[in-house]
Design an enzyme around this catalytic site. Structure first.
Site, PDB file in Angstrom:
ATOM      1  N   SER A   1      38.401  33.343  42.814  1.00  0.00           N
ATOM      2  CA  SER A   1      39.106  34.444  43.467  1.00  0.00           C
ATOM      3  C   SER A   1      38.799  34.477  44.969  1.00  0.00           C
ATOM      4  O   SER A   1      39.109  33.543  45.682  1.00  0.00           O
ATOM      5  CB  SER A   1      38.747  35.758  42.759  1.00  0.00           C
ATOM      6  OG  SER A   1      39.648  36.780  43.088  1.00  0.00           O
TER       7      SER A   1
ATOM      8  N   ASP B   1      47.686  35.371  34.231  1.00  0.00           N
ATOM      9  CA  ASP B   1      46.744  36.084  35.093  1.00  0.00           C
ATOM     10  C   ASP B   1      47.532  37.175  35.807  1.00  0.00           C
ATOM     11  O   ASP B   1      48.408  36.887  36.632  1.00  0.00           O
ATOM     12  CB  ASP B   1      46.124  35.112  36.096  1.00  0.00           C
ATOM     13  CG  ASP B   1      45.074  35.761  37.002  1.00  0.00           C
ATOM     14  OD1 ASP B   1      45.043  37.004  37.089  1.00  0.00           O
ATOM     15  OD2 ASP B   1      44.291  35.018  37.629  1.00  0.00           O
TER      16      ASP B   1
ATOM     17  N   HIS C   1      41.885  36.774  34.433  1.00  0.00           N
ATOM     18  CA  HIS C   1      41.460  36.347  35.765  1.00  0.00           C
ATOM     19  C   HIS C   1      40.011  35.866  35.795  1.00  0.00           C
ATOM     20  O   HIS C   1      39.537  35.403  36.830  1.00  0.00           O
ATOM     21  CB  HIS C   1      41.630  37.526  36.736  1.00  0.00           C
ATOM     22  CG  HIS C   1      41.451  37.167  38.178  1.00  0.00           C
ATOM     23  ND1 HIS C   1      42.251  36.252  38.835  1.00  0.00           N
ATOM     24  CD2 HIS C   1      40.542  37.602  39.109  1.00  0.00           C
ATOM     25  CE1 HIS C   1      41.866  36.140  40.098  1.00  0.00           C
ATOM     26  NE2 HIS C   1      40.825  36.941  40.286  1.00  0.00           N
TER      27      HIS C   1
END
Length: 266
Positions: free
Chosen positions: A96, A217, A246
Site C-alpha cells: 500500500s 480489492d 487489501h
C-alpha cells in the site's frame, strides 16, 4: 530521530541468507503484519523489518506533521535505515503506502534496489478524467469526517471492509493496529495518502517491478494495477493473487509468500 532511527522505528533484522529483503508495511498496520510471511524467507535472506513512523508501535512524538506532509519524509526514513545497516543492494516488498515509498526511494537511489514487489499499490486513489483510481472526492471526504467524528466506530466499520476475506482473526488483528494509532495521526496520514498523486513519477522508475493485486480489492481496482504496469519505467509484471482484500499478507500469507519468492531475483 537522527542517528537513533534504528531504535525509533523498531528496526529488526531476521534470517541469515546472503541477499537482503526489506518488508515494509502499509497504513494501519505495523511490522507484525509480516509475521506469517517472514518464516518463508529467513533461510534464504536477511530480512529487514521496520515500523513506519505513523504506526502505533512508534512513539508519536517522532511524528513531525511537517516532515510527513508528503511521502518524501517516509522515503528519507527508509533510505536512512538502509544506510545505517550498510545495505548496498536489496529487494523491497512494500504494501500500500509503502509500495509508493519504495517507488520514490528507487527513483532517488536506483542502484540500491534489485526488485520492487508492490502489493496493493496505487499512485492516486481519486478518479480523474481518464483515470479510475476507485474513489470520488466526496467519498474520501466522508471517510475523513467519519474518522474525526468517532474513530472507534470508523475502525470497526473500516477494518472488515479492507480485509475483504472472511477471516475474523485478521479483522481483529488489523483493528488492533488501527486502534494503536493516535487518531489525529491516523487522519493526517489518510489525508496525505488519499490526496497524493504520484502518477507523474512512475516513468522515472527503472528498477524492475512486480505488481501484486488480489482478485478483489475495494481500495485498489485492477485498472490501477494495469495503469502501473503501463506507466512504470522499468520491466514490470502483474501477478493476480486469487484471494480477496487489501491485506493478503495477513489473510493469505502462504499464497503471497510463494508469489513473492517467484518474483525475487535469483
Amino acid at each position: 530521530m537522527g542517528n537513533n532511527i534504528l531504535e525509533a522505528l523498531n528496526v529488526n533484522v531476521a534470517g541469515n541468507g546472503e541477499k537482503i529483503l526489506v518488508l515494509s508495511h502499509g497504513f494501519g498496520t505495523d511490522q507484525s503484519a509480516w509475521n506469517r510471511v517472514l518464516p518463508y524467507f529467513t533461510s534464504s535472506h536477511r530480512v529487514v523489518l521496520y515500523d513506519l513512523v505513523c504506526a502505533g508501535s512508534v512513539n508519536p512524538d517522532y511524528f513531525d506533521f511537517h516532515r510527513y506532509a508528503t511521502l518524501d519524509g517516509y522515503v528519507d526514513d527508509l533510505l536512512q535505515i538502509l544506510d545505517a545497516l550498510s545495505v548496498h543492494k536489496c529487494a523491497f516488498v512494500g504494501h500500500s503506502i509503502s509500495a509508493m515509498i519504495g517507488i520514490l526511494a528507487s527513483i532517488r537511489r536506483p542502484d540500491l534496489f534489485s526488485k520492487l514487489v508492490l502489493i496493493g499499490a496505487s499512485p492516486r486513489f481519486l478518479n480523474d478524467q481518464d483515470y479510475h483510481g476507485g474513489f470520488e472526492q466526496i467519498e474520501i471526504e466522508r471517510l475523513f469526517t467519519a474518522m474525526e467524528a468517532n474513530y472507534e466506530a470508523w475502525v470497526n466499520g473500516f477494518a472488515p471492509v479492507l480485509v475483504g476475506a472472511d477471516v475474523p482473526t485478521v479483522v481483529r488483528e488489523f483493528s488492533r493496529t488501527l486502534f494503536n494509532m493516535r487518531p489525529d495521526i491516523s487522519l493526517y496520514v489518510s489525508r496525505t495518502v488519499f490526496n497524493s498523486d504520484l502518477r507523474g513519477a512512475l516513468g522515472l522508475v527503472k528498477v524492475p517491478c512486480c505488481i501484486v493485486q488480489t482478485a478483489k480489492d475495494v481500495s485498489v481496482p485492477l485498472k490501477v494495477a494495469v495503469y502501473l504496469k503501463n506507466h512504470l519505467g522499468g520491466r514490470n509484471t502483474i501477478e493476480i493473487l486469487h484471494t480477496e482484500g487489501h491485506l493478503p499478507h495477513l489473510s493469505a500469507p502462504q499464497l503471497l509468500a510463494q508469489m513473492i519468492r517467484r518474483a525475487l531475483p535469483r
